[in-house]
Design an enzyme around this catalytic site. Structure first.
Site, PDB file in Angstrom:
ATOM      1  N   ASP A   1       0.831  -1.200   0.000  1.00  0.00           N
ATOM      2  CA  ASP A   1       0.000   0.000   0.000  1.00  0.00           C
ATOM      3  C   ASP A   1       0.871   1.259   0.000  1.00  0.00           C
ATOM      4  O   ASP A   1       1.874   1.329   0.727  1.00  0.00           O
ATOM      5  CB  ASP A   1      -0.867  -0.030   1.269  1.00  0.00           C
ATOM      6  CG  ASP A   1      -1.926   1.060   1.278  1.00  0.00           C
ATOM      7  OD1 ASP A   1      -2.809   1.014   0.417  1.00  0.00           O
ATOM      8  OD2 ASP A   1      -1.856   1.945   2.155  1.00  0.00           O
TER       9      ASP A   1
ATOM     10  N   GLU B   1       1.899  -0.478  -5.014  1.00  0.00           N
ATOM     11  CA  GLU B   1       0.896   0.517  -5.367  1.00  0.00           C
ATOM     12  C   GLU B   1       1.609   1.857  -5.337  1.00  0.00           C
ATOM     13  O   GLU B   1       1.698   2.512  -4.303  1.00  0.00           O
ATOM     14  CB  GLU B   1      -0.268   0.533  -4.368  1.00  0.00           C
ATOM     15  CG  GLU B   1      -1.361   1.493  -4.817  1.00  0.00           C
ATOM     16  CD  GLU B   1      -2.032   2.310  -3.710  1.00  0.00           C
ATOM     17  OE1 GLU B   1      -3.113   2.844  -3.947  1.00  0.00           O
ATOM     18  OE2 GLU B   1      -1.473   2.440  -2.611  1.00  0.00           O
TER      19      GLU B   1
HETATM   20  C1  GLC Z   1      -4.141   3.149  -0.741  1.00  0.00           C
HETATM   21  C2  GLC Z   1      -5.354   2.261  -0.677  1.00  0.00           C
HETATM   22  C3  GLC Z   1      -6.518   3.078  -0.228  1.00  0.00           C
HETATM   23  C4  GLC Z   1      -6.217   3.637   1.141  1.00  0.00           C
HETATM   24  C5  GLC Z   1      -4.911   4.404   1.153  1.00  0.00           C
HETATM   25  C6  GLC Z   1      -4.433   4.667   2.541  1.00  0.00           C
HETATM   26  O1  GLC Z   1      -4.239   4.115  -1.728  1.00  0.00           O
HETATM   27  O2  GLC Z   1      -5.553   1.613  -1.896  1.00  0.00           O
HETATM   28  O3  GLC Z   1      -7.704   2.347  -0.203  1.00  0.00           O
HETATM   29  O4  GLC Z   1      -7.254   4.466   1.549  1.00  0.00           O
HETATM   30  O5  GLC Z   1      -3.884   3.709   0.506  1.00  0.00           O
HETATM   31  O6  GLC Z   1      -3.949   3.487   3.130  1.00  0.00           O
END
Ligand code: GLC
Ligand code: CA
Length: 558
Positions: A214, A273
């Site tokens: 994440d 991500e």
């Molecule tokens: C990422 C996740 C999202 C979350 C954020 C904070 O972007 O995909 O859902 O709110 O991180 O952890």
């Protein structure tokens, strides 16, 4: 192009089809209206039949659920509402036995404010080792009344929160790039580094195939925490370089994580991500000694336009080719407006979840959006690299826009001063049956009504249910199953070379090994080559005519 290796020779993560499960919304086994681990386990046969290679489970750890699990209170256990660690272990094992790999979601940028470390930090006071695990700073101004800098939280509002010290007076501030309940960790602190390594080993020991990381471009912040430019063009998620995104330090972390992954048998992996651009910046996360995959978000920000899509495909593949990494296509996830709506209304940004930018639902042509979403899926599944699917897209569910305001739960809703409905519209619990009993089959509790699921399901939701599409020729579910089965059988799909076919300015067409070709038509109907044999299509096809907004997989027979 990298030399084509057979499926057996190449690591599975080069071209896996991974299905994202949002555990709260997948299947409820104990009737409380909240999805859970046993619910997922009960759906393994469905997933097997769908034909995916791996599942990624959004955070399932103990959490106060301010951001539905992305606020982790304990990285080494399971949220009680979702079940137990023993159940998770059984799920991992049973999935593995079925040949389905399981990836868990790791949230290293921040913890929950309920995490014992943060609670200890609050108690311990300024200058303590406990506070050093987070980003505490004194405020500016005569009494420290002003935040340490001008950073804003991604969900809206100031990125700093002031705490009350032991003497009952306002004291230091802590950084939260996301919700107030998500304090950022200090990655310069060796304890933080060591703990997250232990977390990786904890789950690897339990048989997970890897991790989705994440906010993988967060974690490190530029020394001195400098102010950012403040104008609309420089939004938090915009492309301009920011002192909190994509800092050099993250790469050291990934190099050490790679060593941990490689120390386990069976090609363990991690996918980043990382909302960074251009593609060359993404490529840095998947250098040969770092992570294996990084989401390619180009398709979340594209218009339904042949030229733009071709350019994005070329840029993505070329940039990653430089470092020998495969592309990881994404058309949907739990953070963005569903592709049915996006591709019809022309929504183009990660930030398109705001009310004003969600587009005008009155203009939405569901039939056209559905066709485009299905075509986009066929296109991605035919491209080189891996694909990440998101639960519900195999049913072509649209964005849910009629959730009553008092039932919205995304922290964006509150933090935007109730102007941004947030991401709940793509997180509504799965419709399994057209019969509304048990919230359209989401729950084992037959008396649970659709509006009683943790996020209410609208009355029309059942028209998308699995049981209305199962075995039905021409349904979206049948199209996904068919495409995934073909993909498995074709050595040349997935990893390997592709070649563009010139078929007109409104057509994206390419050839893959094995005389396989994919055509996507964005314009007026076209004629397919006379030697093409249709394998699967996103909509009805008569003869060799490919209608508007339709994609097809063909074999070019000689
Ligand atoms: C990422 C996740 C999202 C979350 C954020 C904070 O972007 O995909 O859902 O709110 O991180 O952890
Ligand atoms: Ca439940």
């Amino acid at each position: 192009m990298s030399p084509l290796k057979s499926r057996k020779e190449r690591p599975w993560w080069r071209d896996a089809v991974t299905y994202q499960i949002y555990p709260r919304s997948y299947a409820d086994s104990n009737g409380d209206g909240i999805g859970d681990v046993e619910g997922i386990r009960s759906r393994l046969p469905y997933l097997k039949q769908l034909g995916i290679d791996a599942i990624w489970i959004s955070p399932w750890y103990p959490s106060p659920q301010h951001d539905h699990g992305y606020d982790v209170a304990d990285y080494m256990d399971i949220e009680p509402d979702y079940g137990t660690l023993a159940q998770a272990e059984t799920l991992i094992k049973e999935a593995n036995d079925l040949g389905i790999k399981l990836i868990v979601d790791i949230v290293p940028n921040h913890t929950s404010s309920d995490h014992k470390w943060f609670q200890a930090a609050l108690k311990a006071g300024p200058g303590s080792p406990e506070r050093d695990r987070y980003m505490f700073r004194d405020g500016k101004g005569p009494n420290g009344d002003l935040p340490p800098n001008n950073w804003e939280a991604v969900f809206g509002g100031c990125a700093w929160e002031r705490v009350i010290e032991a003497d009952g007076k306002p004291g230091q501030w802590y950084l939260h790039l996301f919700a107030v309940e998500q304090p950022d960790l200090n990655w310069e602190n060796p304890e933080v580094v060591a703990h997250l390594e232990d977390v990786l080993k904890f789950w690897l020991d339990r048989g997970v195939a890897g991790f989705r990381i994440d906010v993988a471009h967060g974690m490190f912040k530029e020394a001195g925490l400098p102010d950012i430019r403040k104008d609309p063009a420089a939004s938090m998620l915009g492309t301009e370089h920011k002192p909190f995104w994509d800092q050099e330090g993250v790469h050291d972390i990934y190099r050490s994580w790679r060593k941990i992954l490689d120390s386990y048998p069976g090609d363990r992996m991690a996918v980043a991500e990382a909302w960074v651009s251009p593609s060359e910046r993404i490529a840095r996360y998947v250098r040969s000694d770092e992570l294996q995959n990084s989401f390619n978000f180009e398709m979340l920000t594209t218009l339904w336009d042949a030229k733009e899509i071709k350019t994005k495909i070329n840029n993505s593949i070329d940039a990653l080719e430089e470092v020998g990494a495969p592309t990881s296509w994404v058309f949907n996830n739990h953070d963005v407006v569903r592709s049915v709506d996006r591709l019809d209304l022309g929504l183009t940004n990660h930030g398109d979840t705001t009310l004003s930018r969600q587009g005008d639902p009155k203009k939405l042509n569901i039939a056209r959006g559905t066709l485009r979403a299905r075509s986009a899926a066929l296109m991605t599944l035919a491209l080189p690299g891996g694909t990440y699917l998101y639960q519900g897209e195999e049913l072509a569910v649209p964005e849910v826009r009629d959730i009553p305001e008092d039932r919205l739960t995304d922290p964006r809703w509150k933090m935007s001063g109730f102007s941004d409905r947030g991401r709940d519209g793509c997180r509504v619990p799965m419709p399994w049956t057209s019969n509304p009993a048990g919230a359209f089959g989401f729950s084992t509790n037959a008396s649970l009504k659709p509006e009683q699921a943790w996020l209410p399901q609208s009355s029309w939701w059942g028209t998308y249910a699995v049981d209305t599409q199962d075995g039905v020729e021409g349904s979206t579910l049948s199209m996904y199953r068919k495409a995934l089965a073909i993909r498995k059988g074709e050595e040349g799909l997935g990893d390997g070379p592709m070649e563009w076919i010139e078929a007109g300015k409104d057509v994206v067409a390419f050839e893959r090994p094995g005389d396989f070709a994919c055509y996507i038509n964005f314009g007026a109907p076209i004629e397919l080559p006379s030697n093409s044999q249709v394998l699967v299509s996103s909509g009805p096809i008569t003869g060799h005519t490919l209608p508007t907004d339709t994609a097809v997989w063909v074999r070019l027979v000689s």
